[in-house]
Each structure stands twice: as structure tokens, then as C-alpha cells.
Design a protein around this motif. Structure first.
Motif, PDB file in Angstrom:
ATOM      1  N   VAL A  19       0.836  -1.190   0.000  1.00 44.42           N
ATOM      2  CA  VAL A  19       0.000   0.000   0.000  1.00 44.42           C
ATOM      3  C   VAL A  19       0.877   1.248   0.000  1.00 44.42           C
ATOM      4  O   VAL A  19       0.598   2.208  -0.713  1.00 44.42           O
ATOM      5  N   GLN A  20       1.960   1.223   0.754  1.00 41.48           N
ATOM      6  CA  GLN A  20       2.846   2.387   0.825  1.00 41.48           C
ATOM      7  C   GLN A  20       3.418   2.737  -0.555  1.00 41.48           C
ATOM      8  O   GLN A  20       3.429   3.898  -0.951  1.00 41.48           O
ATOM      9  N   LYS A  21       3.863   1.735  -1.310  1.00 41.95           N
ATOM     10  CA  LYS A  21       4.385   1.998  -2.661  1.00 41.95           C
ATOM     11  C   LYS A  21       3.272   2.496  -3.583  1.00 41.95           C
ATOM     12  O   LYS A  21       3.488   3.381  -4.404  1.00 41.95           O
ATOM     13  N   SER A  22       2.091   1.929  -3.440  1.00 40.44           N
ATOM     14  CA  SER A  22       0.963   2.370  -4.263  1.00 40.44           C
ATOM     15  C   SER A  22       0.568   3.803  -3.936  1.00 40.44           C
ATOM     16  O   SER A  22       0.216   4.573  -4.830  1.00 40.44           O
ATOM     17  N   LEU A  23       0.633   4.160  -2.650  1.00 36.49           N
ATOM     18  CA  LEU A  23       0.340   5.543  -2.268  1.00 36.49           C
ATOM     19  C   LEU A  23       1.286   6.505  -2.968  1.00 36.49           C
ATOM     20  O   LEU A  23       0.868   7.560  -3.444  1.00 36.49           O
ATOM     21  N   SER A  24       2.542   6.136  -3.048  1.00 35.77           N
ATOM     22  CA  SER A  24       3.512   6.998  -3.739  1.00 35.77           C
ATOM     23  C   SER A  24       3.115   7.191  -5.209  1.00 35.77           C
ATOM     24  O   SER A  24       3.182   8.291  -5.739  1.00 35.77           O
ATOM     25  N   TYR A  25       2.704   6.124  -5.872  1.00 34.56           N
ATOM     26  CA  TYR A  25       2.308   6.202  -7.273  1.00 34.56           C
ATOM     27  C   TYR A  25       1.098   7.129  -7.443  1.00 34.56           C
ATOM     28  O   TYR A  25       1.110   8.050  -8.257  1.00 34.56           O
ATOM     29  N   TYR A  26       0.065   6.874  -6.666  1.00 34.02           N
ATOM     30  CA  TYR A  26      -1.169   7.635  -6.835  1.00 34.02           C
ATOM     31  C   TYR A  26      -1.028   9.082  -6.368  1.00 34.02           C
ATOM     32  O   TYR A  26      -1.519   9.997  -7.031  1.00 34.02           O
ATOM     33  N   ARG A  27      -0.359   9.302  -5.244  1.00 31.58           N
ATOM     34  CA  ARG A  27      -0.187  10.671  -4.730  1.00 31.58           C
ATOM     35  C   ARG A  27       0.853  11.444  -5.520  1.00 31.58           C
ATOM     36  O   ARG A  27       0.592  12.522  -6.029  1.00 31.58           O
ATOM     37  N   ASP A  28       2.063  10.886  -5.583  1.00 32.34           N
ATOM     38  CA  ASP A  28       3.199  11.634  -6.117  1.00 32.34           C
ATOM     39  C   ASP A  28       3.203  11.736  -7.632  1.00 32.34           C
ATOM     40  O   ASP A  28       3.665  12.729  -8.180  1.00 32.34           O
ATOM     41  N   LEU A  29       2.707  10.721  -8.321  1.00 31.52           N
ATOM     42  CA  LEU A  29       2.704  10.775  -9.784  1.00 31.52           C
ATOM     43  C   LEU A  29       1.370  11.239 -10.364  1.00 31.52           C
ATOM     44  O   LEU A  29       1.343  12.082 -11.257  1.00 31.52           O
ATOM     45  N   LEU A  30       0.279  10.674  -9.880  1.00 33.49           N
ATOM     46  CA  LEU A  30      -1.016  10.972 -10.500  1.00 33.49           C
ATOM     47  C   LEU A  30      -1.780  12.110  -9.829  1.00 33.49           C
ATOM     48  O   LEU A  30      -2.857  12.484 -10.286  1.00 33.49           O
ATOM     49  N   THR A  75     -14.357  14.843 -18.820  1.00 33.26           N
ATOM     50  CA  THR A  75     -14.755  15.622 -19.985  1.00 33.26           C
ATOM     51  C   THR A  75     -13.604  15.576 -20.995  1.00 33.26           C
ATOM     52  O   THR A  75     -12.474  15.216 -20.653  1.00 33.26           O
ATOM     53  N   GLU A  76     -13.894  15.958 -22.211  1.00 35.20           N
ATOM     54  CA  GLU A  76     -12.876  15.937 -23.259  1.00 35.20           C
ATOM     55  C   GLU A  76     -11.670  16.811 -22.881  1.00 35.20           C
ATOM     56  O   GLU A  76     -10.521  16.424 -23.047  1.00 35.20           O
ATOM     57  N   SER A  77     -11.942  17.993 -22.316  1.00 31.40           N
ATOM     58  CA  SER A  77     -10.835  18.881 -21.944  1.00 31.40           C
ATOM     59  C   SER A  77     -10.056  18.332 -20.741  1.00 31.40           C
ATOM     60  O   SER A  77      -8.833  18.461 -20.680  1.00 31.40           O
ATOM     61  N   GLU A  78     -10.757  17.717 -19.776  1.00 31.21           N
ATOM     62  CA  GLU A  78     -10.060  17.111 -18.634  1.00 31.21           C
ATOM     63  C   GLU A  78      -9.176  15.956 -19.097  1.00 31.21           C
ATOM     64  O   GLU A  78      -8.068  15.780 -18.611  1.00 31.21           O
ATOM     65  N   THR A  79      -9.677  15.167 -20.040  1.00 31.64           N
ATOM     66  CA  THR A  79      -8.896  14.054 -20.572  1.00 31.64           C
ATOM     67  C   THR A  79      -7.641  14.579 -21.254  1.00 31.64           C
ATOM     68  O   THR A  79      -6.552  14.040 -21.067  1.00 31.64           O
ATOM     69  N   SER A  80      -7.783  15.647 -22.029  1.00 25.25           N
ATOM     70  CA  SER A  80      -6.621  16.244 -22.702  1.00 25.25           C
ATOM     71  C   SER A  80      -5.593  16.744 -21.692  1.00 25.25           C
ATOM     72  O   SER A  80      -4.393  16.503 -21.846  1.00 25.25           O
ATOM     73  N   ARG A  81      -6.065  17.429 -20.653  1.00 28.07           N
ATOM     74  CA  ARG A  81      -5.142  17.935 -19.620  1.00 28.07           C
ATOM     75  C   ARG A  81      -4.462  16.783 -18.884  1.00 28.07           C
ATOM     76  O   ARG A  81      -3.268  16.827 -18.597  1.00 28.07           O
ATOM     77  N   PHE A  82      -5.223  15.728 -18.593  1.00 28.48           N
ATOM     78  CA  PHE A  82      -4.651  14.581 -17.889  1.00 28.48           C
ATOM     79  C   PHE A  82      -3.597  13.895 -18.754  1.00 28.48           C
ATOM     80  O   PHE A  82      -2.517  13.556 -18.277  1.00 28.48           O
ATOM     81  N   LYS A  83      -3.889  13.740 -20.041  1.00 23.86           N
ATOM     82  CA  LYS A  83      -2.931  13.123 -20.950  1.00 23.86           C
ATOM     83  C   LYS A  83      -1.661  13.967 -21.044  1.00 23.86           C
ATOM     84  O   LYS A  83      -0.549  13.421 -21.023  1.00 23.86           O
ATOM     85  N   GLU A  84      -1.802  15.273 -21.129  1.00 21.11           N
ATOM     86  CA  GLU A  84      -0.625  16.156 -21.151  1.00 21.11           C
ATOM     87  C   GLU A  84       0.196  16.002 -19.875  1.00 21.11           C
ATOM     88  O   GLU A  84       1.420  15.977 -19.915  1.00 21.11           O
ATOM     89  N   ILE A  86       0.384  13.323 -17.794  1.00 25.41           N
ATOM     90  CA  ILE A  86       1.102  12.051 -17.703  1.00 25.41           C
ATOM     91  C   ILE A  86       2.246  11.990 -18.719  1.00 25.41           C
ATOM     92  O   ILE A  86       3.286  11.400 -18.445  1.00 25.41           O
ATOM     93  N   GLU A  87       2.060  12.632 -19.873  1.00 24.68           N
ATOM     94  CA  GLU A  87       3.155  12.679 -20.850  1.00 24.68           C
ATOM     95  C   GLU A  87       4.312  13.534 -20.335  1.00 24.68           C
ATOM     96  O   GLU A  87       5.472  13.165 -20.484  1.00 24.68           O
ATOM     97  N   SER A  88       4.000  14.660 -19.710  1.00 19.68           N
ATOM     98  CA  SER A  88       5.065  15.532 -19.205  1.00 19.68           C
ATOM     99  C   SER A  88       5.845  14.880 -18.068  1.00 19.68           C
ATOM    100  O   SER A  88       7.009  15.187 -17.852  1.00 19.68           O
ATOM    101  N   MET A  89       5.193  13.959 -17.348  1.00 17.93           N
ATOM    102  CA  MET A  89       5.855  13.268 -16.241  1.00 17.93           C
ATOM    103  C   MET A  89       6.443  11.924 -16.682  1.00 17.93           C
ATOM    104  O   MET A  89       6.947  11.175 -15.866  1.00 17.93           O
ATOM    105  N   HIS A  90       6.347  11.650 -17.980  1.00 12.16           N
ATOM    106  CA  HIS A  90       6.869  10.400 -18.555  1.00 12.16           C
ATOM    107  C   HIS A  90       6.265   9.162 -17.902  1.00 12.16           C
ATOM    108  O   HIS A  90       6.952   8.167 -17.681  1.00 12.16           O
ATOM    109  N   ILE A  91       4.959   9.240 -17.594  1.00  7.82           N
ATOM    110  CA  ILE A  91       4.233   8.098 -17.052  1.00  7.82           C
ATOM    111  C   ILE A  91       3.809   7.223 -18.226  1.00  7.82           C
ATOM    112  O   ILE A  91       3.213   7.709 -19.192  1.00  7.82           O
ATOM    113  N   THR A  92       4.118   5.968 -18.144  1.00  8.54           N
ATOM    114  CA  THR A  92       3.790   5.036 -19.218  1.00  8.54           C
ATOM    115  C   THR A  92       2.279   4.838 -19.300  1.00  8.54           C
ATOM    116  O   THR A  92       1.620   4.607 -18.291  1.00  8.54           O
TER     117      THR A  92
END
Length: 121
Positions: A19-30, A75-84, A86-92
């Protein structure tokens, strides 16, 4: 008298190895916020994270880890912002087709977050 629809409150549960490693992924990356956690002897066994109206419980369970899948509609705009983001953070991520184009992320345990890219046409 009109019948009021039931209001269901749902939270998916993803089984994870740590759970601790997963928290890092969800909090720190996403960019999720940790809502609460439960630990025993210094080990986090269950925690909840949230982002917007989406809440997700992370639970330590080696036998079931990586078997979760959730669809998150934005929404379409939220999806675009989210994709930008994750791409800027180099998330696969993977672009898949699930009846419509979608973005699929896998957390460190293999649980899937799928973001449909629905268009208005």
C-alpha cells in the motif's frame, strides 16, 4: 409523489502488494490526495486516495493484486489535460480501443485505470 432514485456511493478496491508503494504512485505521480489509511505495526494495510469525485481504496492482498480495472470518465478537456500531465511526467500509458479510443494506465501492481476518450460526434 415521484420516486427518488437511489443514490449509490461506490469506491473500487485495488489489491496491491504494498500500500505504501501504491500511495507513492497515486499521490506523487497521478496527483491523488490520501484520504485516510489504516496500519498495523507500522505497515500500511489499507488506504484511500481520491482525485476529484473519484475515490479508490488500496488494500494489501498479494493473492489478488493486479486484478483491478476501473473506468474513469472525464470531460474531453479534462482528458486532454490529464494526458498532457502524464506525458510531461513520462508516465507510461497505452492507447487502446474499448468501444472508443481510451487511455490505459497500469499501476505498479498491474491494476488498470482506463480513461475513455469519448467525443461529442
Amino acid at each position: 409523489m415521484p420516486i427518488e432514485k437511489d443514490k449509490w456511493y461506490t469506491r473500487p478496491v485495488f489489491s496491491v502488494a504494498s500500500v505504501q508503494k501504491s500511495l507513492s504512485y497515486y499521490r506523487d505521480l497521478l496527483g491523488f490526495t490520501q484520504s485516510w489509511k489504516y496500519d498495523e505495526a507500522g505497515e500500511v494495510l489499507v488506504a484511500q486516495v481520491s482525485r476529484g469525485d473519484f475515490e479508490l481504496i488500496l488494500a494489501s492482498n498479494l493473492d489478488r493484486k493486479g486484478q483491478g480495472r476501473v473506468f474513469i470518465s472525464l470531460t474531453e478537456s479534462e482528458t486532454s489535460r490529464f494526458k498532457e500531465m502524464i506525458e510531461s511526467m513520462h508516465i507510461t500509458y497505452e492507447e487502446i480501443y474499448w468501444g472508443y479510443p481510451s487511455i490505459k494506465l497500469q499501476d505498479p501492481d498491474g491494476n488498470e485505470l482506463i480513461f475513455p476518450q469519448e467525443t461529442e460526434d
